[in-house]
Design an enzyme around this catalytic site. Structure first.
Site, PDB file in Angstrom:
ATOM      1  N   ASN A   1     -14.222   9.063   6.481  1.00  0.00           N
ATOM      2  CA  ASN A   1     -14.762   9.100   7.839  1.00  0.00           C
ATOM      3  C   ASN A   1     -15.368   7.736   8.125  1.00  0.00           C
ATOM      4  OD1 ASN A   1     -16.015   9.649  10.237  1.00  0.00           O
ATOM      5  ND2 ASN A   1     -17.508  11.102   9.416  1.00  0.00           N
TER       6      ASN A   1
ATOM      7  N   LYS B   1     -16.458   6.630  10.831  1.00  0.00           N
ATOM      8  CA  LYS B   1     -17.506   6.687  11.865  1.00  0.00           C
ATOM      9  C   LYS B   1     -17.328   5.503  12.824  1.00  0.00           C
ATOM     10  CE  LYS B   1     -20.393   9.190   8.652  1.00  0.00           C
ATOM     11  NZ  LYS B   1     -21.725   9.550   8.177  1.00  0.00           N
TER      12      LYS B   1
ATOM     13  N   HIS C   1     -19.083  17.405  13.186  1.00  0.00           N
ATOM     14  CA  HIS C   1     -19.852  16.581  12.253  1.00  0.00           C
ATOM     15  C   HIS C   1     -21.333  16.660  12.642  1.00  0.00           C
ATOM     16  CE1 HIS C   1     -21.477  13.154  10.118  1.00  0.00           C
ATOM     17  NE2 HIS C   1     -20.429  13.248   9.325  1.00  0.00           N
TER      18      HIS C   1
ATOM     19  N   GLU D   1     -23.545  14.520  12.878  1.00  0.00           N
ATOM     20  CA  GLU D   1     -23.993  13.482  13.815  1.00  0.00           C
ATOM     21  C   GLU D   1     -23.646  13.863  15.252  1.00  0.00           C
ATOM     22  OE1 GLU D   1     -22.043  10.294  11.719  1.00  0.00           O
ATOM     23  OE2 GLU D   1     -23.470  10.553  10.088  1.00  0.00           O
TER      24      GLU D   1
ATOM     25  N   GLU E   1     -21.435  19.679   4.383  1.00  0.00           N
ATOM     26  CA  GLU E   1     -22.167  18.419   4.325  1.00  0.00           C
ATOM     27  C   GLU E   1     -23.648  18.660   4.573  1.00  0.00           C
ATOM     28  OE1 GLU E   1     -19.342  14.932   5.250  1.00  0.00           O
ATOM     29  OE2 GLU E   1     -20.034  15.705   7.159  1.00  0.00           O
TER      30      GLU E   1
ATOM     31  N   GLY F   1     -25.406   9.814   4.155  1.00  0.00           N
ATOM     32  CA  GLY F   1     -25.830   8.433   4.362  1.00  0.00           C
ATOM     33  C   GLY F   1     -27.177   8.098   3.741  1.00  0.00           C
TER      34      GLY F   1
ATOM     35  N   SER G   1     -22.951  11.336   0.666  1.00  0.00           N
ATOM     36  CA  SER G   1     -23.148  10.320  -0.376  1.00  0.00           C
ATOM     37  C   SER G   1     -22.195  10.442  -1.564  1.00  0.00           C
ATOM     38  CB  SER G   1     -24.609  10.306  -0.848  1.00  0.00           C
ATOM     39  OG  SER G   1     -25.474  10.019   0.234  1.00  0.00           O
TER      40      SER G   1
HETATM   41  P1  PGA Z   1     -21.745   9.539   3.649  1.00  0.00           P
HETATM   42  O1  PGA Z   1     -21.227  10.336   4.965  1.00  0.00           O
HETATM   43  O2  PGA Z   1     -20.639   9.626   2.636  1.00  0.00           O
HETATM   44  O3  PGA Z   1     -21.997   8.141   4.122  1.00  0.00           O
HETATM   45  O4  PGA Z   1     -22.971  10.232   3.188  1.00  0.00           O
HETATM   46  C1  PGA Z   1     -20.509  11.523   4.831  1.00  0.00           C
HETATM   47  C2  PGA Z   1     -20.157  12.035   6.208  1.00  0.00           C
HETATM   48  O5  PGA Z   1     -20.986  11.903   7.124  1.00  0.00           O
HETATM   49  O6  PGA Z   1     -19.065  12.581   6.421  1.00  0.00           O
END
Ligand code: PGA
Length: 253
Positions: A9, A11, A97, A99, A169, A175, A215
């Site tokens: 992803n 983003k 997601h 976010e 997640e 993140g 992560s």
């Molecule tokens: P990350 O993000 O691996 O940077 O923690 C995962 C995601 O948001 O899909």
């Protein structure tokens, strides 16, 4: 064996030039995948067509959208519809997601509409679920995530629900560098599979791929992916570095 998936992803990262270089570096390092393994790149909208060209003819590699709108078409300036994504031959779309849920107020009901639109066009939704930190600390994560599935997926019939890829997640692990332990991931994945089995039966639940996200990196992918109910990962930060993501792909069962 159900599908084992490494999904990147990106983003809102990378210029077109940088993104193409990253994708090229991964493509040249990826080697051949097993029949049940897939690698998916969820890239920004403006790059979908060119990235799709780059993976054309390559087995078990796919490009995904990161989002879609919950209405079919109309006066929604700046938005992208499922029909548009379908018209450029994209086969996957991330839906819900955290976010998007947090910054764009996406509700479970809205996500159910997105899932329906995707499936109607044969686009596989990568449906994200996961609890915030306070819910985890209160110990009510199971019920919280179960409700997300119930309200966005459980209106589907058996055949449709099996097409969905689920990504668990935990928001506190996204993140942050703070990964859920492999036990915590396995516990939730097994719980979700149980809930799905309760609603649709064991065969259906055994067919659905459940990815872990939060992560994931080269150094921890092996341990997390080796859990019996973890079918790969949805990866943000570490998917932006070719060597890291290649290590993650190599960790797929
Ligand atoms: P990350 O993000 O691996 O940077 O923690 C995962 C995601 O948001 O899909």
């Amino acid at each position: 064996m159900r599908k084992q998936i490494a999904a990147a992803n990106w983003k809102m990262n990378k210029t077109l030039e940088d993104g193409k270089k990253l994708l090229n570096d991964i493509l040249s390092g990826v080697g051949s995948l097993h029949e049940h393994q897939q690698v998916i790149f969820a890239v920004p909208f403006p790059y979908l067509i060119q990235c799709n060209e780059m993976i054309k003819g390559k087995k078990n590699l796919y490009i995904s959208a990161q989002n879609c709108h919950h209405k079919t078409s109309g006066a929604y300036t700046g938005e992208v519809s499922v029909d548009m994504i379908h018209s450029i031959d994209i086969k996957y779309c991330i839906v819900g997601h955290s976010e998007r849920r947090e910054y764009f107020a996406e509700s479970n009901a809205m996500l159910a509409e997105k899932v329906n639109l995707c499936l109607a066009k044969n686009i596989i939704p990568i449906f994200c679920c996961g609890e915030p930190l306070d819910i985890r600390e209160a110990g009510s994560q199971n019920a919280f995530v179960e409700k997300q599935l119930e309200e966005s997926l459980f209106h589907l019939d058996q055949e449709a629900v099996q097409k969905v890829v689920i990504a668990y997640e935990p928001i506190w692990a996204i993140g942050t560098g703070k990964t859920a332990s492999s036990e915590q991931a396995q516990e939730m994945h097994a719980h979700l599979r149980n809930v799905i089995a309760g609603k649709y039966g064991k065969t259906v639940s055994e067919n659905i791929s459940i990815l872990y996200g939060g992560s994931v990196k080269g150094a921890n992918a092996n341990e997390i992916f080796s859990q019996p109910d973890v079918d790969g990962g949805l990866v943000g930060g570490a998917s932006l570095i070719a060597e890291e993501f290649l290590q993650i792909i190599a960790a797929l069962k």
